[in-house]
Design an enzyme around this catalytic site. Sequence first.
Site, short mmCIF file in Angstrom:
data_model
loop_
_atom_site.label_atom_id
_atom_site.label_comp_id
_atom_site.label_asym_id
_atom_site.label_seq_id
_atom_site.Cartn_x
_atom_site.Cartn_y
_atom_site.Cartn_z
N ILE A 22 0.83 -1.21 0.00
CA ILE A 22 0.00 0.00 0.00
C ILE A 22 0.87 1.27 0.00
O ILE A 22 0.39 2.36 -0.32
CB ILE A 22 -0.97 -0.01 1.22
CG1 ILE A 22 -2.18 0.85 0.96
CG2 ILE A 22 -0.27 0.36 2.51
CD1 ILE A 22 -3.10 0.31 -0.09
N HIS A 57 6.51 -11.98 5.72
CA HIS A 57 6.24 -11.53 4.34
C HIS A 57 7.53 -11.23 3.64
O HIS A 57 8.51 -10.83 4.26
CB HIS A 57 5.31 -10.32 4.32
CG HIS A 57 5.78 -9.15 5.13
ND1 HIS A 57 5.67 -9.11 6.50
CD2 HIS A 57 6.39 -8.00 4.77
CE1 HIS A 57 6.16 -7.96 6.95
NE2 HIS A 57 6.63 -7.28 5.92
N HIS A 74 9.09 -8.95 0.48
CA HIS A 74 8.83 -7.84 -0.45
C HIS A 74 9.39 -8.20 -1.81
O HIS A 74 10.56 -8.62 -1.91
CB HIS A 74 9.54 -6.56 0.02
CG HIS A 74 9.05 -6.02 1.33
ND1 HIS A 74 8.21 -4.93 1.41
CD2 HIS A 74 9.30 -6.40 2.61
CE1 HIS A 74 7.96 -4.66 2.70
NE2 HIS A 74 8.61 -5.54 3.44
#
Length: 130
Positions: A30, A93, A95
Site C-alpha cells: 500500500i 512476508h 517484499h
Amino acid sequence: MASVFTKIINGDIPCYKIAEDDNFISFLDINPVKIGHALIVPKAEVDYIFDNTDETLAQMMVFAKKVAIAIKKEVVCKRIGIMVVGLEVPHTHMHLIPMDEEKDLSFANTRVKLSPEEFTELLNRIKKNL
Ligand code: AMP
C-alpha cells in the site's frame, strides 16, 4: 490480536490482491517503494520468517516466482529484488520490488503515491500475466 495481514487474508480489510492459493497470498504494498512493489505472505501467521517450516519457506519462494514473473512483464526494470524485514508487520512476508540498481532496495527511499484507480489499473495489468 490478528495481524493486519491476517485481516487481509480473512477479508476483513481490503487489498489489491494479485494471487492467492491455499497457503499464500500476494497483494500490492500500500506504500510502495517502487511501482509494482508487492508482498508475498503465508496465510499461517508466524512473525519471524525463520520460524516457518522448511516446507513453507520452500513453497513461499515458488509462489513468489510466479508473482515476480507477472510483475516483471508489466514493470520496466532489470529484475525483481527480494527483501525481508518484518519490523512493521509481525507476520512473515517477502517484499518483491522492481529494481534497476542496488539503491532501489531501500525503505529509506521516498515512497510512490498511487491513487486507488492507479493501484487497480496496475493490479489488473499484473494479474493478466498469471
Ligand atoms: P515490514 O514489516 O517492515 O517488512 O513492512 C511492512 C510493509 O507492509 C510496508 O511496506 C507497508 O507499506 C506494508 N503494508 C502495511 N499495511 C498494509 C496493507 N494494509 N496493505 C498493503 N501493504 C501494507
